[in-house]
Design an enzyme around this catalytic site. Structure first.
Site, short mmCIF file in Angstrom:
data_model
loop_
_atom_site.label_atom_id
_atom_site.label_comp_id
_atom_site.label_asym_id
_atom_site.label_seq_id
_atom_site.Cartn_x
_atom_site.Cartn_y
_atom_site.Cartn_z
N ILE A 1 2.49 -3.62 8.53
CA ILE A 1 3.03 -3.88 7.20
C ILE A 1 1.97 -3.47 6.19
O ILE A 1 0.80 -3.85 6.31
CB ILE A 1 3.45 -5.35 7.03
CG1 ILE A 1 4.20 -5.55 5.72
CG2 ILE A 1 2.29 -6.30 7.16
CD1 ILE A 1 4.91 -6.91 5.62
N SER A 2 2.35 -2.64 5.23
CA SER A 2 1.40 -2.14 4.25
C SER A 2 1.00 -3.24 3.27
O SER A 2 1.63 -4.30 3.19
CB SER A 2 2.00 -0.96 3.48
OG SER A 2 2.24 0.13 4.32
#
Length: 211
Positions: free
Chosen positions: A62-63
């Protein structure tokens, strides 16, 4: 400044995203507030779910919140519309859910993901966020929510191999987000999936681009 957008909870994280100018649109802000990042992070990272940093465990990634904030602002989403959205490399489903909240019940929301374990995590994360039922039909899983949130269709496959002349691609997509870095050649092929006047946002050669 963007990397300062960490919080002890979702509300504080969004407050900082707004304070530091990462997000400015009220509808984007609302989407982030209604979708808590803690439900989507890789297992074991819940205590740092609202830190402004990327989190990764195996294939599950997840960024950082500021990356998604910048991307969603750049997509110029039209709230409560019939916009069609394609998320290539949809990962945890976090950005797909934020977009679903912004676009409303009449929108179309598609996510393509290559890895089985990531799809499993995505389904589990979305279930923690909001009650739903999942209809599985081969490589396509349709997530149907109990409220007016638009369905999200998860498709197992390589988003770089989508054929523009088949299925939903024939009409094109109004908005496309690329969740994984691609090169310029791949970008050219993905751009063909846009509907006239559509917008594509994604990392190309380590730079966020908008078409």
């Amino acid at each position: 400044m963007a990397w300062r957008s960490s919080g002890t909870n979702n509300a504080e994280m969004v407050d900082k995203l707004k304070r530091y100018g990462v997000i400015s649109n009220d509808h984007v802000e609302g989407g982030f507030r209604r979708v808590d990042r803690k439900f989507f992070v890789p297992r074991g990272n819940e205590n740092i779910a609202h830190s402004d940093q990327p989190l990764k465990e195996g294939n599950i990634h997840i960024s950082a919140p500021h990356i998604y904030g910048s991307a969603i602002e750049a997509l110029d989403l039209v709230p409560n519309s019939s916009t069609s959205f394609l998320n290539i490399g949809c990962g945890t489903g976090y950005i797909s859910c934020i977009v679903a909240e912004i676009l409303g019940p009449n929108s179309l929301n598609y996510g393509v993901e290559l890895h089985d374990d990531v799809i499993h995590h995505c389904k589990a994360s979305i279930a923690k966020w909001k009650s739903n039922v999942v209809d599985d039909a081969g490589s396509i899983s349709t997530i149907r929510f109990m409220d007016k949130t638009a369905d999200i269709k998860l498709i197992k496959g390589n988003g770089l191999n989508i054929i523009e002349s088949k299925g939903e691609s024939v009409a094109g997509f109004d908005r496309i987000y690329i969740g994984a870095a691609v090169d310029k050649q791949a970008l050219a092929n993905i751009t063909k999936l846009l509907s006239p006047g559509g917008i594509l946002v994604g990392p190309v050669d380590d730079e966020l681009v908008k078409i």
